[in-house]
Design a protein around this motif. Structure first.
Motif, PDB file in Angstrom:
ATOM      1  N   ASN A  91       6.815   5.608   2.560  1.00  0.00           N
ATOM      2  CA  ASN A  91       5.378   5.828   2.802  1.00  0.00           C
ATOM      3  C   ASN A  91       4.573   4.620   2.361  1.00  0.00           C
ATOM      4  OD1 ASN A  91       6.078   8.330   3.701  1.00  0.00           O
ATOM      5  ND2 ASN A  91       4.920   9.490   2.182  1.00  0.00           N
ATOM      6  N   ALA A  92       5.029   3.441   2.813  1.00  0.00           N
ATOM      7  CA  ALA A  92       4.386   2.206   2.381  1.00  0.00           C
ATOM      8  C   ALA A  92       4.180   1.254   3.545  1.00  0.00           C
ATOM      9  CB  ALA A  92       5.231   1.532   1.301  1.00  0.00           C
ATOM     10  N   VAL A  93       3.108   0.493   3.439  1.00  0.00           N
ATOM     11  CA  VAL A  93       2.820  -0.575   4.399  1.00  0.00           C
ATOM     12  C   VAL A  93       2.605  -1.855   3.597  1.00  0.00           C
ATOM     13  CG1 VAL A  93       0.331  -0.075   4.456  1.00  0.00           C
ATOM     14  CG2 VAL A  93       1.410  -1.249   6.386  1.00  0.00           C
ATOM     15  N   TYR A  94       3.020  -2.962   4.198  1.00  0.00           N
ATOM     16  CA  TYR A  94       2.989  -4.240   3.505  1.00  0.00           C
ATOM     17  C   TYR A  94       2.260  -5.290   4.329  1.00  0.00           C
ATOM     18  CZ  TYR A  94       6.851  -1.764   1.312  1.00  0.00           C
ATOM     19  OH  TYR A  94       7.627  -0.810   0.690  1.00  0.00           O
ATOM     20  N   LEU A  95       1.740  -6.285   3.644  1.00  0.00           N
ATOM     21  CA  LEU A  95       1.162  -7.443   4.314  1.00  0.00           C
ATOM     22  C   LEU A  95       1.692  -8.692   3.618  1.00  0.00           C
ATOM     23  CD1 LEU A  95      -0.800  -8.309   6.586  1.00  0.00           C
ATOM     24  CD2 LEU A  95      -2.552  -8.536   4.807  1.00  0.00           C
ATOM     25  N   GLN A  96       2.604  -9.382   4.294  1.00  0.00           N
ATOM     26  CA  GLN A  96       3.114 -10.651   3.781  1.00  0.00           C
ATOM     27  C   GLN A  96       2.178 -11.753   4.240  1.00  0.00           C
ATOM     28  OE1 GLN A  96       5.877 -11.362   1.764  1.00  0.00           O
ATOM     29  NE2 GLN A  96       4.998 -13.426   1.744  1.00  0.00           N
ATOM     30  N   MET A  97       1.622 -12.479   3.306  1.00  0.00           N
ATOM     31  CA  MET A  97       0.647 -13.522   3.616  1.00  0.00           C
ATOM     32  C   MET A  97       1.205 -14.873   3.176  1.00  0.00           C
ATOM     33  SD  MET A  97      -2.878 -11.574   2.524  1.00  0.00           S
ATOM     34  CE  MET A  97      -2.493 -11.618   0.778  1.00  0.00           C
ATOM     35  N   ASN A  98       1.428 -15.748   4.133  1.00  0.00           N
ATOM     36  CA  ASN A  98       1.944 -17.081   3.863  1.00  0.00           C
ATOM     37  C   ASN A  98       0.907 -18.128   4.257  1.00  0.00           C
ATOM     38  OD1 ASN A  98       4.445 -15.913   3.121  1.00  0.00           O
ATOM     39  ND2 ASN A  98       5.199 -16.023   5.225  1.00  0.00           N
ATOM     40  N   SER A  99       1.110 -19.342   3.774  1.00  0.00           N
ATOM     41  CA  SER A  99       0.217 -20.461   4.102  1.00  0.00           C
ATOM     42  C   SER A  99      -1.249 -20.076   3.894  1.00  0.00           C
ATOM     43  CB  SER A  99       0.453 -20.918   5.549  1.00  0.00           C
ATOM     44  OG  SER A  99       1.790 -21.295   5.757  1.00  0.00           O
ATOM     45  N   LEU A 100      -1.514 -19.490   2.767  1.00  0.00           N
ATOM     46  CA  LEU A 100      -2.861 -18.984   2.497  1.00  0.00           C
ATOM     47  C   LEU A 100      -3.877 -20.110   2.418  1.00  0.00           C
ATOM     48  CD1 LEU A 100      -1.887 -16.156   0.041  1.00  0.00           C
ATOM     49  CD2 LEU A 100      -3.306 -15.847   2.071  1.00  0.00           C
ATOM     50  N   LYS A 101      -5.078 -19.798   2.891  1.00  0.00           N
ATOM     51  CA  LYS A 101      -6.186 -20.743   2.926  1.00  0.00           C
ATOM     52  C   LYS A 101      -7.354 -20.198   2.113  1.00  0.00           C
ATOM     53  CE  LYS A 101      -4.968 -21.902   7.718  1.00  0.00           C
ATOM     54  NZ  LYS A 101      -5.459 -21.979   9.115  1.00  0.00           N
ATOM     55  N   PRO A 102      -8.225 -21.068   1.639  1.00  0.00           N
ATOM     56  CA  PRO A 102      -9.388 -20.578   0.880  1.00  0.00           C
ATOM     57  C   PRO A 102     -10.202 -19.541   1.660  1.00  0.00           C
ATOM     58  CG  PRO A 102      -9.167 -22.932   0.588  1.00  0.00           C
ATOM     59  CD  PRO A 102      -8.146 -22.535   1.618  1.00  0.00           C
ATOM     60  N   GLU A 103     -10.249 -19.670   2.982  1.00  0.00           N
ATOM     61  CA  GLU A 103     -11.017 -18.712   3.780  1.00  0.00           C
ATOM     62  C   GLU A 103     -10.359 -17.340   3.882  1.00  0.00           C
ATOM     63  OE1 GLU A 103     -10.090 -21.822   4.656  1.00  0.00           O
ATOM     64  OE2 GLU A 103      -9.518 -21.941   6.785  1.00  0.00           O
ATOM     65  N   ASP A 104      -9.143 -17.204   3.341  1.00  0.00           N
ATOM     66  CA  ASP A 104      -8.512 -15.893   3.266  1.00  0.00           C
ATOM     67  C   ASP A 104      -8.978 -15.112   2.039  1.00  0.00           C
ATOM     68  OD1 ASP A 104      -5.488 -17.475   4.378  1.00  0.00           O
ATOM     69  OD2 ASP A 104      -6.839 -16.225   5.581  1.00  0.00           O
ATOM     70  N   CYS A 106       0.864  -1.177   0.000  1.00  0.00           N
ATOM     71  CA  CYS A 106       0.000   0.000   0.000  1.00  0.00           C
ATOM     72  C   CYS A 106       0.899   1.225   0.000  1.00  0.00           C
ATOM     73  CB  CYS A 106      -0.905  -0.003   1.220  1.00  0.00           C
ATOM     74  SG  CYS A 106      -1.854   1.521   1.440  1.00  0.00           S
ATOM     75  N   ALA A 107       0.781   2.005  -1.058  1.00  0.00           N
ATOM     76  CA  ALA A 107       1.545   3.247  -1.164  1.00  0.00           C
ATOM     77  C   ALA A 107       0.652   4.410  -0.767  1.00  0.00           C
ATOM     78  CB  ALA A 107       2.043   3.418  -2.591  1.00  0.00           C
ATOM     79  N   ALA A 108       1.114   5.193   0.199  1.00  0.00           N
ATOM     80  CA  ALA A 108       0.330   6.302   0.725  1.00  0.00           C
ATOM     81  C   ALA A 108       0.900   7.641   0.271  1.00  0.00           C
ATOM     82  CB  ALA A 108       0.294   6.247   2.251  1.00  0.00           C
ATOM     83  N   SER A 109      -0.004   8.575   0.023  1.00  0.00           N
ATOM     84  CA  SER A 109       0.401   9.941  -0.282  1.00  0.00           C
ATOM     85  C   SER A 109      -0.636  10.896   0.279  1.00  0.00           C
ATOM     86  CB  SER A 109       0.557  10.143  -1.790  1.00  0.00           C
ATOM     87  OG  SER A 109      -0.653   9.874  -2.462  1.00  0.00           O
ATOM     88  N   GLY A 110      -0.204  12.109   0.572  1.00  0.00           N
ATOM     89  CA  GLY A 110      -1.126  13.116   1.080  1.00  0.00           C
ATOM     90  C   GLY A 110      -1.373  13.073   2.572  1.00  0.00           C
ATOM     91  N   ILE A 111      -0.655  12.175   3.285  1.00  0.00           N
ATOM     92  CA  ILE A 111      -0.769  12.099   4.737  1.00  0.00           C
ATOM     93  C   ILE A 111       0.632  12.124   5.345  1.00  0.00           C
ATOM     94  CG2 ILE A 111      -2.932  10.802   4.708  1.00  0.00           C
ATOM     95  CD1 ILE A 111      -1.310   8.260   5.323  1.00  0.00           C
ATOM     96  N   ILE A 112       0.693  12.442   6.631  1.00  0.00           N
ATOM     97  CA  ILE A 112       1.974  12.343   7.343  1.00  0.00           C
ATOM     98  C   ILE A 112       2.107  10.884   7.745  1.00  0.00           C
ATOM     99  CG2 ILE A 112       3.387  13.182   9.242  1.00  0.00           C
ATOM    100  CD1 ILE A 112       1.669  15.725   9.218  1.00  0.00           C
ATOM    101  N   PHE A 113       2.685  10.114   6.852  1.00  0.00           N
ATOM    102  CA  PHE A 113       2.669   8.658   6.995  1.00  0.00           C
ATOM    103  C   PHE A 113       3.345   8.201   8.274  1.00  0.00           C
ATOM    104  CE2 PHE A 113       2.239   4.442   5.360  1.00  0.00           C
ATOM    105  CZ  PHE A 113       3.322   3.742   5.853  1.00  0.00           C
ATOM    106  N   SER A 114       4.471   8.809   8.613  1.00  0.00           N
ATOM    107  CA  SER A 114       5.263   8.321   9.749  1.00  0.00           C
ATOM    108  C   SER A 114       4.524   8.422  11.074  1.00  0.00           C
ATOM    109  CB  SER A 114       6.581   9.082   9.831  1.00  0.00           C
ATOM    110  OG  SER A 114       6.334  10.463  10.007  1.00  0.00           O
ATOM    111  N   SER A 115       3.513   9.264  11.153  1.00  0.00           N
ATOM    112  CA  SER A 115       2.761   9.401  12.395  1.00  0.00           C
ATOM    113  C   SER A 115       1.381   8.763  12.325  1.00  0.00           C
ATOM    114  CB  SER A 115       2.624  10.876  12.782  1.00  0.00           C
ATOM    115  OG  SER A 115       1.916  11.585  11.804  1.00  0.00           O
ATOM    116  N   SER A 116       1.109   8.041  11.261  1.00  0.00           N
ATOM    117  CA  SER A 116      -0.205   7.425  11.051  1.00  0.00           C
ATOM    118  C   SER A 116      -0.220   5.971  11.488  1.00  0.00           C
ATOM    119  CB  SER A 116      -0.598   7.498   9.571  1.00  0.00           C
ATOM    120  OG  SER A 116      -0.661   8.830   9.127  1.00  0.00           O
TER     121      SER A 116
END
Length: 114
Positions: A76-89, A22-32
């Protein structure tokens, strides 16, 4: 103008991995506060993982040990690493920022299926 732009979704087999960005712009990312939500068809949107400006994380019980949230304040980015994914994800995954105003991305589809 605030923008949260997600990427990295797609189709993956059970047991596979994906990394959402997720790439963010227009906000003070470091304090969010940043987090990821998801919404499956016919279900309520739920928080999957969150990370404070100081790097403290929290996770939905069903993803603990499989998903990892991280942030890079220099990009200004946040990540979600998803491992061992299941159908319910399977769901649309949304990036969310609290500045303390609330902002949402447009969502990215994650489908876990064989």
């Amino acid at each position: 103008q605030v923008q949260l732009v997600e990427s990295g979704g797609g189709l993956v087999q059970p047991g596979g991995s994906l990394r959402l960005s997720c790439a963010a712009s227009g906000i003070i990312f470091s304090s969010s506060y940043m987090d990821w939500y998801r919404q499956a068809p016919g279900k309520q949107r739920e928080q999957v993982a969150g990370i404070t400006k100081g790097g403290i994380t929290n996770y939905l019980d069903s993803v603990k040990g499989r998903f990892t949230i991280s942030r890079d304040n220099t990009k200004n980015a946040v990540y979600l690493q998803m491992n061992s994914l299941k159908p319910e994800d399977t769901a649309v995954y949304y990036c969310h920022a609290v500045t303390p105003r609330h902002y949402w991305g447009q969502g990215t589809q994650v489908t876990v299926s064989s």
